[in-house]
Design an enzyme around this catalytic site. Structure first.
Site, PDB file in Angstrom:
ATOM      1  N   GLU A  33       0.830  -1.210   0.000  1.00  9.54           N
ATOM      2  CA  GLU A  33       0.000   0.000   0.000  1.00  9.54           C
ATOM      3  C   GLU A  33       0.864   1.259   0.000  1.00  9.54           C
ATOM      4  O   GLU A  33       0.448   2.312  -0.478  1.00  9.54           O
ATOM      5  CB  GLU A  33      -0.943  -0.013   1.222  1.00  9.54           C
ATOM      6  CG  GLU A  33      -2.280   0.632   0.928  1.00  9.54           C
ATOM      7  CD  GLU A  33      -3.317   0.435   2.035  1.00  9.54           C
ATOM      8  OE1 GLU A  33      -2.938   0.293   3.219  1.00  9.54           O
ATOM      9  OE2 GLU A  33      -4.523   0.433   1.728  1.00  9.54           O
ATOM     10  N   HIS A  52       6.987 -26.743   0.790  1.00 13.67           N
ATOM     11  CA  HIS A  52       6.210 -27.771   0.107  1.00 13.67           C
ATOM     12  C   HIS A  52       5.137 -27.125  -0.772  1.00 13.67           C
ATOM     13  O   HIS A  52       4.121 -27.740  -1.083  1.00 13.67           O
ATOM     14  CB  HIS A  52       5.579 -28.707   1.142  1.00 13.67           C
ATOM     15  CG  HIS A  52       6.624 -29.343   2.008  1.00 13.67           C
ATOM     16  ND1 HIS A  52       7.161 -30.580   1.737  1.00 13.67           N
ATOM     17  CD2 HIS A  52       7.278 -28.866   3.109  1.00 13.67           C
ATOM     18  CE1 HIS A  52       8.089 -30.853   2.650  1.00 13.67           C
ATOM     19  NE2 HIS A  52       8.176 -29.830   3.482  1.00 13.67           N
ATOM     20  N   LYS A 110     -13.877   2.225  -3.086  1.00 17.22           N
ATOM     21  CA  LYS A 110     -14.665   2.629  -1.912  1.00 17.22           C
ATOM     22  C   LYS A 110     -15.875   3.433  -2.359  1.00 17.22           C
ATOM     23  O   LYS A 110     -16.989   3.225  -1.874  1.00 17.22           O
ATOM     24  CB  LYS A 110     -13.804   3.533  -1.008  1.00 17.22           C
ATOM     25  CG  LYS A 110     -12.971   2.820   0.005  1.00 17.22           C
ATOM     26  CD  LYS A 110     -12.462   3.849   1.015  1.00 17.22           C
ATOM     27  CE  LYS A 110     -11.228   3.362   1.708  1.00 17.22           C
ATOM     28  NZ  LYS A 110     -10.597   4.387   2.538  1.00 17.22           N
TER      29      LYS A 110
HETATM   30  O1  PA5 Z   1      -2.916   1.792   6.028  1.00 19.11           O
HETATM   31  C1  PA5 Z   1      -3.983   2.357   5.881  1.00 19.11           C
HETATM   32  O2  PA5 Z   1      -4.101   3.607   5.954  1.00 19.11           O
HETATM   33  C2  PA5 Z   1      -5.253   1.571   5.651  1.00 19.11           C
HETATM   34  O3  PA5 Z   1      -4.985   0.229   5.469  1.00 19.11           O
HETATM   35  C3  PA5 Z   1      -6.197   1.758   6.839  1.00 19.11           C
HETATM   36  O4  PA5 Z   1      -5.578   1.291   8.008  1.00 19.11           O
HETATM   37  C4  PA5 Z   1      -7.515   1.012   6.623  1.00 19.11           C
HETATM   38  O5  PA5 Z   1      -8.093   1.423   5.437  1.00 19.11           O
HETATM   39  C5  PA5 Z   1      -8.468   1.273   7.769  1.00 19.11           C
HETATM   40  O6  PA5 Z   1      -8.675   2.642   7.929  1.00 19.11           O
HETATM   41  P1  PA5 Z   1      -9.320   3.237   9.226  1.00 19.11           P
HETATM   42  O7  PA5 Z   1      -8.378   3.054  10.359  1.00 19.11           O
HETATM   43  O8  PA5 Z   1      -9.527   4.684   8.914  1.00 19.11           O
HETATM   44  O9  PA5 Z   1     -10.610   2.519   9.451  1.00 19.11           O
END
Ligand code: PA5
Length: 462
Positions: free
Chosen positions: A293, A322, A436
């Protein structure tokens, strides 16, 4: 403090056919890293890299401990509701530091600490199966969402709230919730303020995937007896080790720089993390999210087309010997494998010498299970090296708080170095927004138009 060690010899030409020429470590890669380090230090100066400061936020840790030791202990079951960066850290800490089967152990063997459940995916089968097993009166929900707007988490919060209210009544229900969220903004903060629900802050400058050492990870771990101070001491030690801009002395620098070079100059863009320890299995998933990410981006920081980033892959030894290992050994030469070994697993299990006459298994007798697991790790690293397949090994002295603190901080710092090297912003995730928004539209969120999804073409559906 015993330090974790990064052995990166199997990435280098003196040990690996086709490996990285060592002169680069004091030449072009050293210069490149020095520039990346300077860029990261400049970013730190602007205050956006709050994860660096988490080891020193004493006031927040005191609040975590107060809630964990007080409020948290009134319950038998703690359920964390969160997803992505708001759950993977807690799962990693749980599995690594509480060990396998924590929730199945007796109360005595848990030292009377509560059971811990982390629910991320909004799969009704999972949540309903969990709620069926729990007693509402004995259950506390730690709702973790920095934004307070994440559909998966908030939907599960709404269900949990209804489930608790149905059992204990609307008045008492708020006493079963603890919110971990932005210090000032968002819906969770708003609800918490209005209803006087205890809350912990995710610092404004700490993004989800960099939040494991904030209350996001610390609270669930501390409720079950993990020492947050030792975790943070380990992390602080890694911050210190990574203060230098000299590449070969900075472990996160080596990790970020050599993996970036492997991807961009050597065609090795798949970066496998393969711990030889079941307890570290979720850490590999945590790393996968962090690396993917943060670094998979369409644009450079200047807004030019990049479409860049390595592909992280979580693996587990010896199980995947394996499964995936055949591909690592003989498939495309597009991978770097990062092994994780544990020097002292804290337990010893001897393999009995039962069939001395059967040579195919007799050699195992008299050894231990941990010896076998570690021999497999060492053998896999050597086998890959012999085939000219780049790999490195992180050695943990033990799986404890200090080592985990070091490990998390190591990867987080390596990620922001890699962000500078790829010239992308490692702190955002614009690529997930479209999906989203389409989901919001499909679910009828106010102000979001319902999307027309492209119809399936019957010719291409079997
Ligand atoms: O790393 C990130 O920013 C995302 O993976 C968030 O942690 C995830 O989308 C959850 O977001 P939030 O904490 O606002 O619910």
């Amino acid at each position: 403090m015993e330090r974790i060690r990064l052995d990166f010899g199997n990435l280098l030409a003196s040990r690996l056919d086709g490996g990285i020429d060592e002169t680069l470590l004091v030449g072009v890669l050293a210069d490149r890293f020095r520039a990346a380090h300077a860029a990261v230090e400049e970013l730190r100066g602007t205050g956006v890299l709050g994860f660096y400061d988490l080891p020193y936020s004493a006031e927040t840790v005191d609040r975590v401990v107060e809630l964990a030791d007080g409020f948290g202990q009134w319950f038998q079951d703690i359920v964390v509701l969160g997803i992505g960066g708001s759950s993977l850290g807690a799962v990693s800490l749980k599995e690594a530091l509480l060990g396998p089967g924590w929730n199945d152990r007796s109360e005595e063997s848990r030292d009377h600490f509560p059971r811990l459940h982390v629910v991320d995916n909004p799969d009704p089968v999972t949540l309903s199966a969990l709620l069926d097993r729990l007693q509402p009166a004995q259950t506390m929900f730690n709702v973790v969402s920095k934004s307070g707007a994440t559909a998966e988490t908030m939907a599960q919060y709404l269900i949990a709230r209804g489930w608790i209210e149905a059992a204990v009544g609307a008045d008492k229900a708020r006493g079963h919730f603890l919110f971990t969220t932005d210090p000032s903004a968002g819906v969770l903060r708003q609800i918490g303020d209005a209803e006087d629900i205890p809350m912990l802050p995710v610092p404004e400058n700490v993004g989800g995937r960099f939040s494991v050492l904030s209350p996001v990870g610390l609270l669930p771990a501390a409720v079950c007896g993990v020492d947050p101070h030792a975790l943070l001491a380990g992390a602080a030690d890694m911050v210190e080790r990574c203060a230098t801009d000299e590449l070969t002395r900075n472990p996160a620098g080596v990790l970020g720089t050599l993996l970036h070079h492997a991807d961009t100059a050597m065609g090795q863009g798949i970066h496998v993390l393969m711990p030889y320890s079941d307890r570290l299995r979720p850490v590999a998933l945590w790393y996968q999210q962090l690396w993917a990410e943060s670094l998979g981006k369409a644009l450079t920081r200047a807004g030019e087309k990049a479409e860049t980033g390595p592909t992280p892959l979580a693996s587990i030894g010896a199980t995947d010997q394996h499964s995936l290992m055949q591909l690592f050994m003989e498939g495309p030469r597009d991978k770097v494998v990062l092994f994780v070994g544990v020097d002292d697993v804290g337990i010893s299990m001897e393999i009995p010498d039962r069939h001395p006459g059967i040579a195919s298994i007799a050699y195992l007798g008299g050894h231990t299970l941990e010896e076998l697991l570690d021999a497999e790790r060492a053998a896999s690293a050597e086998a890959l090296r012999l085939r000219g397949r780049p790999n490195a090994t992180l050695h943990l002295p033990r799986v404890d708080e200090e080592a985990l603190g070091q490990l998390f901080m190591l990867f987080q710092i390596a990620t922001v170095y890699a962000g500078a090297l790829y010239d992308v912003n490692p702190l955002d995730q614009p690529g997930v927004e479209l999906g989203k928004r389409l989901t919001y539209g499909l679910m009828g969120k106010e102000g979001v138009e319902r999307p027309e999804l492209a119809e399936a073409d019957p010719r291409w559906v079997l």
